[in-house]
Design an enzyme around this catalytic site. Structure first.
Site, PDB file in Angstrom:
ATOM      1  N   GLY A   1      -5.319  -2.786   8.848  1.00  0.00           N
ATOM      2  CA  GLY A   1      -5.001  -1.620   9.661  1.00  0.00           C
ATOM      3  C   GLY A   1      -4.787  -1.916  11.133  1.00  0.00           C
TER       4      GLY A   1
ATOM      5  N   LYS B   1      -8.152   0.632  -5.318  1.00  0.00           N
ATOM      6  CA  LYS B   1      -9.344   0.069  -4.682  1.00  0.00           C
ATOM      7  C   LYS B   1     -10.621   0.763  -5.125  1.00  0.00           C
ATOM      8  CE  LYS B   1      -6.984  -1.073  -0.307  1.00  0.00           C
ATOM      9  NZ  LYS B   1      -6.951  -2.533  -0.302  1.00  0.00           N
TER      10      LYS B   1
ATOM     11  N   ASP C   1       0.845  -1.193   0.000  1.00  0.00           N
ATOM     12  CA  ASP C   1       0.000   0.000   0.000  1.00  0.00           C
ATOM     13  C   ASP C   1       0.880   1.241   0.000  1.00  0.00           C
ATOM     14  OD1 ASP C   1      -2.261  -1.529   0.180  1.00  0.00           O
ATOM     15  OD2 ASP C   1      -2.906  -0.770   2.132  1.00  0.00           O
TER      16      ASP C   1
ATOM     17  N   ARG D   1      -6.675 -20.440   7.059  1.00  0.00           N
ATOM     18  CA  ARG D   1      -6.909 -21.811   7.557  1.00  0.00           C
ATOM     19  C   ARG D   1      -8.310 -22.295   7.209  1.00  0.00           C
ATOM     20  NH1 ARG D   1      -3.285 -24.609  10.255  1.00  0.00           N
ATOM     21  NH2 ARG D   1      -1.638 -23.581  11.449  1.00  0.00           N
TER      22      ARG D   1
END
Lengths: 190, 310
Positions: B171, B99, B42, B183
Site C-alpha cells: 500500500g 486473504k 488485487d 535480497r
C-alpha cells in the site's frame, strides 16, 4: 536437434530442465527469432489467456501459426493443449487456438484448485509402470477428430493424444520428475 | 480437507479411490508453477477483475479494500465477505485468491469451502494470532505466505505454505522493502550453497528453521517452493527489477487501481514481467501510462505491515 519451450508465462523452466536432463538441447522461446532457431516446440502449462495475449504482444502469433501449419513437432501440456486445440470452451472468446490438433477441449473443467489432483496413469507407449500424472485446474478433452490417436484415458476422457507430429496432454509431465513422456516426444518424432 | 504430513506429503496422503490424491504438496506447488512469470492483481470489484483478466493477469486477489485503503482507513482488516469473493469468481476464468488473517484458520476454512484457488495468509489483514500461523498442512487448498527473510520463509514452508512472496510494504507504492526482502532471501540462499555440512546446523539455528529445509536449499540452491514478489510494485520497471532480483512472478496490490489509467498500466506490468530482461520492451511499455499511484516514504508510516508475522 534443438527443442524450444515457449516461455512467455507458466511452467517453462521445468520443461527446459526435463529436456536438458535427457540430454536434449533446449532453449526458451519468447521472440520470433528464437522460434525460428528451434526444430520443435513444447507449449507449457500456465494461464492460456495470458499466454495467448503475450503471443500477440511479442509478435509470435503469426510465426507460431506458420510453424504449426508447416508440421513442426509440438507437445502442448494443459494450457499448451488448449493453444493447439481446434476449439476451446469456457475460455475467453479472444484466446488463440491454432487448430493443430483436431480436438475440442473445455478449459478448467474439473473446477477450482481444490479439485486438482494427481493420479497413477497407465500410458501404454511408456511401458508397464504408470506415470504420476498431475492435473492442475486441467482442461477436459470432449471431442477428438478422426485423425487423432488417443494414447491415455482417465474417466473415459482422453488425457494424452497425438495427431501426426502434434501431441497434447491435459496433465503436467514436467511436475512429476518422470522423464519418459519428454523422451518419447523427442524420440518418436525424430 | 485432506491431511498431508510435512515429512513426505505425497506418500503420506491417505489413499484416494483409483490411486488419486488431492491437496498433495505436488498439486499445491503445481499451481504456483503455472503462475510463474505472471502478474497477480488485487481487485475489489468484478469490474476490476475483468480489467485485470483483459490485461493478461494470471490470477486475481479478491479483497474488500486494496492495501493503500486499508492503511488509510485503519481499524481491523478481516477476510472479505463471501458474496464479494463469489462475484469475482463469477466474473473471471483465471484463478482467484483471497486473504485470511495470520493464524485465522477458521477464515481459511471458509475460503476453502467457498472454493478459492489459493489462500494468502496475509499481514495486510490484522493478525488473529500473535504466536501461531495457520497449520496449512490441514488444508486441501494451497497457501501463499509473506516473508521478509529466509528464516521466515522456511518457517512458513514448514507449516505447509506452497508459495512464498516477499512482504514488501503493502500500500505504499514504494519498492524498497520488497527489494530488501528479496535480497535478504536470495543472499542467504547463496551463502548456504557454499556452507559445509556442519555449518548447515548453525544456519538452521540462526534462521530458526528446520535443518532438513536448510539442507534442501544447500542442495537445490533455491527455495523448495516458488518465490514471488509482493509489496510496493507500482510501475513496469518495478516489476522488471524484482524479477531480475530472483522473483518468479509479481503480485500488484494498490499499484494498478490507484493509478490514473489502470487498464493500460496493468497490461504494461504484465508485458514487463514476461520480458523483464529486455530493456527495449521495458522502454516501450513504460510510455504513456499517466500518473502512478502516489508513493509513501517508509519513515512516515504509522503501521509497518511487514513486521506482522512471526
Amino acid at each position: 536437434m534443438k527443442v524450444g519451450v515457449l516461455a512467455l508465462q507458466g511452467a517453462a523452466e521445468l520443461h527446459l530442465a526435463a529436456l536438458r536432463s535427457i540430454g536434449v538441447a533446449a532453449a526458451a522461446v519468447r521472440r520470433p527469432d528464437e522460434l525460428a532457431d528451434v526444430d520443435r516446440l513444447i507449449l507449457p502449462g500456465g494461464e492460456s489467456t495470458t499466454i495467448s495475449m503475450m503471443l500477440d504482444a511479442n509478435g509470435l502469433t503469426g510465426p507460431l501459426a506458420e510453424r504449426l501449419a508447416g508440421g513442426m513437432s509440438t507437445l502442448g501440456t494443459c494450457a499448451g493443449l488448449l493453444l493447439l486445440a481446434a476449439e476451446v470452451s469456457d475460455g475467453r472468446d479472444d484466446q488463440h487456438c491454432f487448430g493443430a490438433l483436431d480436438i475440442s477441449a473445455r478449459r478448467n473443467a474439473y473446477g477450482s484448485q481444490t479439485e486438482s489432483f494427481e493420479a497413477d496413469l497407465p500410458i501404454a507407449p511408456l511401458g508397464p509402470s504408470p506415470m504420476t500424472a498431475v492435473f492442475i485446474r486441467s482442461p477436459i478433452v470432449e471431442r477428438v477428430g478422426p485423425g487423432v490417436e488417443v494414447l491415455a484415458h482417465l474417466d473415459g476422457h482422453p488425457v494424452l493424444c497425438r495427431q501426426g507430429r502434434v501431441w497434447g496432454c491435459t496433465f503436467h509431465p514436467e511436475l512429476s520428475g518422470d522423464l519418459r513422456l519428454h523422451r518419447l516426444f523427442c524420440e518418436e518424432t525424430a | 480437507m485432506t491431511a498431508a504430513e510435512p515429512s513426505d506429503a505425497v506418500a503420506a496422503t491417505p489413499p484416494a479411490p483409483l490411486g488419486r490424491a488431492q491437496g498433495t504438496m505436488r498439486v499445491k506447488r503445481g499451481l504456483a508453477e503455472m503462475l510463474k512469470r505472471g502478474v497477480i492483481m488485487d481487485v475489489v470489484t468484478a469490474e476490476h477483475a475483468r480489467i485485470a483478466e483483459d490485461a493478461g493477469a494470471v490470477a486475481v486477489m479478491a479483497l474488500e479494500r486494496v492495501p493503500a485503503d486499508i492503511r488509510r482507513d485503519g481499524g481491523v482488516a478481516r477476510m472479505s465477505p463471501p458474496e464479494m469473493i463469489e462475484s469475482i469468481v463469477e466474473a473471471v476464468t483465471i484463478p482467484v485468491m483471497a486473504k485470511a488473517r495470520i493464524g485465522h484458520f477458521a477464515e481459511a476454512q471458509v475460503l476453502e469451502a467457498l472454493g478459492v484457488d489459493y489462500i494468502d495468509e496475509s499481514e495486510v489483514l490484522t493478525p488473529a494470532d500473535e504466536a501461531h500461523h495457520i497449520d496449512k498442512w490441514q488444508f486441501t487448498v494451497p497457501f501463499v505466505c509473506g516473508a521478509t527473510n529466509l528464516g521466515e520463509a522456511l518457517r512458513r514452508i514448514s507449516e505447509g505454505a506452497a508459495m512464498i512472496r516477499s512482504k514488501g510494504e503493502a500500500g505504499t507504492g514504494n519498492i524498497v522493502e520488497a527489494v530488501r526482502h528479496l535480497r535478504s532471501i536470495t543472499g542467504d540462499i547463496r551463502r548456504i550453497t557454499v556452507a559445509d555440512s556442519a555449518e548447515l546446523y548453525d544456519w538452521a539455528k540462526r534462521l530458526q528453521a528446520p535443518v532438513a529445509l536448510v539442507r534442501e536449499i544447500a542442495e537445490g540452491g533455491r527455495l523448495p517452493v516458488p518465490m514471488f514478489c509482493a509489496g510496493g510494485v507500482a510501475t513496469p520497471a518495478d516489476a522488471a527489477l524484482v524479477m531480475q532480483l530472483g522473483a518468479e512472478a509479481v503480485f500488484v496490490g494498490s499499484g494498478i487501481f490507484k493509478s490514473d489509467d489502470p487498464a493500460t498500466r496493468a497490461k504494461a506490468v504484465v508485458e514487463a514481467t514476461t520480458n523483464f530482461d529486455d530493456p527495449a520492451i521495458l522502454l516501450k511499455v513504460s510510455r504513456g501510462l499517466g500518473e502512478a499511484m502516489p508513493g509513501l516514504e517508509l519513515e512516515n508510516l504509522e503501521t509497518r505491515l511487514a513486521e506482522r508475522g512471526w
